[in-house]
Design a protein around this motif. Structure first.
Motif, PDB file in Angstrom:
ATOM      1  N   GLY A  45       0.810  -1.214   0.000  1.00  0.00           N
ATOM      2  CA  GLY A  45       0.000   0.000   0.000  1.00  0.00           C
ATOM      3  C   GLY A  45       0.835   1.252   0.000  1.00  0.00           C
ATOM      4  O   GLY A  45       0.523   2.228  -0.701  1.00  0.00           O
ATOM      5  N   LEU A  46       1.920   1.269   0.778  1.00  0.00           N
ATOM      6  CA  LEU A  46       2.803   2.435   0.769  1.00  0.00           C
ATOM      7  C   LEU A  46       3.524   2.552  -0.572  1.00  0.00           C
ATOM      8  O   LEU A  46       3.766   3.661  -1.055  1.00  0.00           O
ATOM      9  N   GLY A  47       3.861   1.405  -1.178  1.00  0.00           N
ATOM     10  CA  GLY A  47       4.430   1.453  -2.520  1.00  0.00           C
ATOM     11  C   GLY A  47       3.455   2.029  -3.524  1.00  0.00           C
ATOM     12  O   GLY A  47       3.830   2.817  -4.402  1.00  0.00           O
ATOM     13  N   ASP A  48       2.197   1.648  -3.400  1.00  0.00           N
ATOM     14  CA  ASP A  48       1.176   2.196  -4.268  1.00  0.00           C
ATOM     15  C   ASP A  48       1.009   3.694  -4.036  1.00  0.00           C
ATOM     16  O   ASP A  48       0.863   4.473  -4.993  1.00  0.00           O
ATOM     17  N   ALA A  49       1.044   4.106  -2.771  1.00  0.00           N
ATOM     18  CA  ALA A  49       0.949   5.536  -2.460  1.00  0.00           C
ATOM     19  C   ALA A  49       2.123   6.300  -3.056  1.00  0.00           C
ATOM     20  O   ALA A  49       1.953   7.393  -3.620  1.00  0.00           O
ATOM     21  N   ALA A  50       3.332   5.723  -2.945  1.00  0.00           N
ATOM     22  CA  ALA A  50       4.504   6.386  -3.511  1.00  0.00           C
ATOM     23  C   ALA A  50       4.388   6.507  -5.026  1.00  0.00           C
ATOM     24  O   ALA A  50       4.755   7.541  -5.612  1.00  0.00           O
ATOM     25  N   ALA A  51       3.878   5.460  -5.685  1.00  0.00           N
ATOM     26  CA  ALA A  51       3.714   5.514  -7.138  1.00  0.00           C
ATOM     27  C   ALA A  51       2.699   6.586  -7.525  1.00  0.00           C
ATOM     28  O   ALA A  51       2.898   7.320  -8.502  1.00  0.00           O
ATOM     29  N   ARG A  52       1.626   6.685  -6.770  1.00  0.00           N
ATOM     30  CA  ARG A  52       0.608   7.686  -7.089  1.00  0.00           C
ATOM     31  C   ARG A  52       1.141   9.101  -6.877  1.00  0.00           C
ATOM     32  O   ARG A  52       0.843  10.013  -7.670  1.00  0.00           O
ATOM     33  N   LEU A  53       1.911   9.305  -5.813  1.00  0.00           N
ATOM     34  CA  LEU A  53       2.413  10.639  -5.512  1.00  0.00           C
ATOM     35  C   LEU A  53       3.559  11.060  -6.424  1.00  0.00           C
ATOM     36  O   LEU A  53       3.702  12.238  -6.737  1.00  0.00           O
ATOM     37  N   SER A  54       4.387  10.099  -6.838  1.00  0.00           N
ATOM     38  CA  SER A  54       5.568  10.452  -7.626  1.00  0.00           C
ATOM     39  C   SER A  54       5.396  10.224  -9.120  1.00  0.00           C
ATOM     40  O   SER A  54       5.969  10.957  -9.931  1.00  0.00           O
ATOM     41  N   LEU A  55       4.602   9.210  -9.506  1.00  0.00           N
ATOM     42  CA  LEU A  55       4.473   8.848 -10.914  1.00  0.00           C
ATOM     43  C   LEU A  55       3.058   9.040 -11.455  1.00  0.00           C
ATOM     44  O   LEU A  55       2.818   8.777 -12.635  1.00  0.00           O
ATOM     45  N   ASP A  56       2.132   9.456 -10.586  1.00  0.00           N
ATOM     46  CA  ASP A  56       0.746   9.694 -10.987  1.00  0.00           C
ATOM     47  C   ASP A  56       0.121   8.457 -11.605  1.00  0.00           C
ATOM     48  O   ASP A  56      -0.597   8.528 -12.601  1.00  0.00           O
ATOM     49  N   ARG A  57       0.379   7.313 -11.021  1.00  0.00           N
ATOM     50  CA  ARG A  57      -0.245   6.064 -11.456  1.00  0.00           C
ATOM     51  C   ARG A  57      -0.210   5.104 -10.280  1.00  0.00           C
ATOM     52  O   ARG A  57       0.488   5.325  -9.286  1.00  0.00           O
ATOM     53  N   SER A  58      -0.960   4.016 -10.397  1.00  0.00           N
ATOM     54  CA  SER A  58      -0.957   3.013  -9.339  1.00  0.00           C
ATOM     55  C   SER A  58       0.258   2.103  -9.470  1.00  0.00           C
ATOM     56  O   SER A  58       0.883   2.009 -10.537  1.00  0.00           O
ATOM     57  N   LEU A  59       0.591   1.441  -8.393  1.00  0.00           N
ATOM     58  CA  LEU A  59       1.691   0.487  -8.393  1.00  0.00           C
ATOM     59  C   LEU A  59       1.342  -0.706  -9.281  1.00  0.00           C
ATOM     60  O   LEU A  59       0.209  -1.168  -9.305  1.00  0.00           O
TER      61      LEU A  59
END
Length: 624
Positions: free
Chosen positions: A87-101
């Motif tokens: 979930g934190l990886g998914d959050a990081a992807a959304r915040l930094s790459l504007d997409r889901s993990l």
């Protein structure tokens, strides 16, 4: 043995003592499951209840007591930890790459994240941070398992244990019989023969079990509603046909959720999509010419001039037209335009749509060079493995020497070799003796200077040059911000930048304030454009076609949610005839791209460029 009043009936206090552990377990699991969503939101709030927490704690509360309860407790704690990590990886992807993990493809990014962390804070702090994170994860897992065990109702200090305590004080162990040597042998079988003790044990467990059943019932309805929602709804009909879950959970929709179920469904969807990605990409490759080598007059209209393609890190359209950054970047573009004109050069600008945002610059590089849409690692790898030609091969076939200048590449880079450049200049090949600037290995001004001094001037190869350059001063963390030095010829090996080794704010300090981060982003883009302007007015001439563009938009922290994926692209040349095809394609004279018009995909650029600058007319479908 004397009777003990405590043996008669369980007191209300003893009967309820498992309830606080159940409530504590519910609180802790709820926090763990909701944390990724709070990270994405940037604040506590929004969702306050995860229905999966009700299920986990409710199940443990209705299980029978026994030492084996550590098994489900440990398994559920590990599952919660796994969800938290993903979930934190998914959050990081959304915040930094504007997409889901995408677990199917993104595991390799762990190495990139580690390199970025080391580049920003150093090896020792990175190791310490990793150790702290690992230790915290271990403690959270143990705490979750322990509290779940404690939440399982059972005879922890029941009537039987009270009598055992009395026996230890002098009466002998309850239920013991003498063996032939006179030693006491414990045969604790009285729960099966002492009806009163059995009733007492069940009474002690009853409040906790009732609470567990209540929690399970509270969670069943949203789960059933979720399972009963339509599996697929035709596009455009979602609002007209809301799912059963949407209707059922409407009263509590704003503060409850199913984070585990939703994340699992997203990952299953991602996995299913990736299963068909090879076939989709193969179809797209078949629709695009694999090679232009046999095309008559290939790139003849370039006229043998050096062609420089420079990717400016994180230079997105938001830097130009977002109200927060326009006051800093727009004047720099005006200055660039004025210096181009004063140098007798000509300039046009447009927009292209990038395949990524916030990172993974190689997708943009590969998309532009390969002429295919590369928005994930699988597509990128498939392109490189296909053996298809790229713009590198187009220019080589047209008689050019091909090089790439990538100061950010500090490790082995087999992908660059697969592109087939005649020469790769990575960090270790450049000979920079100045200081690194956090993640940035060298300032853009030195990269431009090295291109001119060592690649354009000193190369013994008489062929014209096709160069792909990666400019990285505008890469996060955007500190320090350097000035552009006036004495370009005196840059030497880069030691002149030593005074800025420890200049500016530390990344850890800067990134505590999102407004300051945004300000530094704009200043870093301003520096990148300023350095490019210095190079243009000194070294771009009639024999040069410079194409400078952003590799992608910065992260949503900078652009906001839902920002365009477009990046500016600037074309500068001494011969105005070289700009005519770009103007025909929709570019605008000057340094500013269209404000409103959406750009075409980067994957269109290669084919368009070959068509525009080859002596034959446009490729027809029958020519494929």
């Amino acid at each position: 043995m004397a009777s003990n009043p405590s043996r008669s009936h369980p007191t209300p206090t003893r009967a309820l003592r498992g309830v606080p552990w159940i409530l504590g377990g519910l609180f802790l699991f709820n926090v763990v499951l909701l944390t990724p969503g709070w990270v994405v939101a940037g604040e506590l709030g929004g969702r306050w209840l995860a229905f999966e927490a009700l299920i986990v704690v409710g199940l443990m509360a209705v299980l029978p007591a026994g030492r084996w309860r550590w098994i489900p407790a440990g398994g559920l704690a590990l599952a919660a930890l796994a969800f938290l990590v993903v979930g934190l990886g998914d959050a990081a992807a959304r915040l930094s790459l504007d997409r889901s993990l995408n677990l199917y493809l993104d595991v390799h990014l762990i190495g990139a994240v580690w390199n970025l962390l080391v580049g920003n804070v150093g090896l020792v702090p990175a190791l310490l941070l990793t150790g702290v994170a690992g230790g915290t994860a271990l403690l959270v897992t143990l705490a979750l398992a322990w509290i779940l065990v404690r939440a399982t109702p059972g005879p922890r200090r029941t009537v039987l244990e009270t009598e055992e305590t009395e026996a230890a004080a002098g009466s002998g162990p309850p239920g013991a019989v003498e063996n032939s040597t006179g030693a006491g042998v414990l045969l604790d079988v009285r729960p099966w023969i002492d009806v009163r003790a059995w009733i007492d044990v069940r009474a002690l467990a009853l409040p906790g079990r009732l609470l567990g059943v209540t929690l399970l019932l509270a969670a069943i309805f949203p789960l059933v509603a979720f399972a009963g929602s339509p599996g697929s709804i035709p596009p455009g009909e979602e609002a007209a046909r809301p799912s059963l879950m949407t209707r059922a959970l409407a009263p509590v929709e704003g503060w409850t959720g199913l984070p585990v179920v939703q994340l699992t469904r997203e990952q299953v969807h991602q996995f299913g999509r990736m299963m068909g990605e090879r076939e989709r990409f193969a179809t797209e490759m078949a629709a695009v010419p694999a090679s232009y080598r046999d095309r008559p007059g290939l790139l003849a209209r370039v006229g043998g001039r050096d062609v420089l393609v420079a990717f400016i890190e994180s230079y997105g359209i938001s830097a130009v037209y977002d109200d927060r950054y326009e006051p800093i970047v727009a004047p720099r573009l005006q200055d660039l335009e004025a210096r181009v004109e004063a140098s007798g050069l000509h300039m046009a600008s447009g927009r292209l749509r990038a395949p990524s945002q916030g990172g993974q610059s190689w997708f943009g590089h590969g998309t532009l060079l390969g002429g295919l849409w590369l928005d994930n690692q699988l597509r990128y790898d498939l392109l490189l493995a296909s053996g298809r030609d790229t713009m590198v091969d187009d220019f080589r076939a047209a008689g050019y020497r091909t090089v790439t200048l990538m100061p950010a590449i500090t490790l082995a880079w087999p992908e660059g070799e697969r592109f087939g450049f005649d020469r790769i200049y990575a960090h270790r090949d450049i000979g920079y003796a100045g200081p690194p600037l956090n993640w940035v290995t060298m300032p853009d001004q030195f990269t431009w200077w090295y291109l001119e001094r060592s690649i354009r001037r000193e190369a013994p190869d008489p062929r014209p040059l096709f160069a792909v350059i990666g400019l990285i001063s505008s890469h996060a963390p955007w500190t320090p911000i350097l000035p552009v030095l006036d004495d370009w010829e005196g840059l030497g090996d880069g030691e002149v930048f030593d005074p800025w080794e420890n200049a500016g704010e530390l990344p850890a300090e800067l990134w505590r304030d999102s407004d300051r981060v945004r300000e530094h982003f704009a200043l870093s883009v301003d520096y990148a454009l300023h350095a490019m302007a210095g190079y243009v007015e000194r070294y771009v001439d009639e024999g040069t076609l410079l194409i400078a563009l952003g590799d992608h938009q910065p992260a949503p922290l900078i652009t906001g949610e839902g920002a365009s994926r477009d990046v500016p692209i600037h074309v500068i040349a001494g011969d105005p005839a070289l700009l005519d095809p770009f103007l025909d394609w929709g570019f605008i004279p000057g340094a500013f791209p269209a404000r409103e018009e959406e750009g075409v995909g980067m994957d269109e650029f290669r084919r368009w460029f070959v068509e525009a600058f080859s002596s034959e007319g446009p490729i027809r479908d029958s020519d494929r």
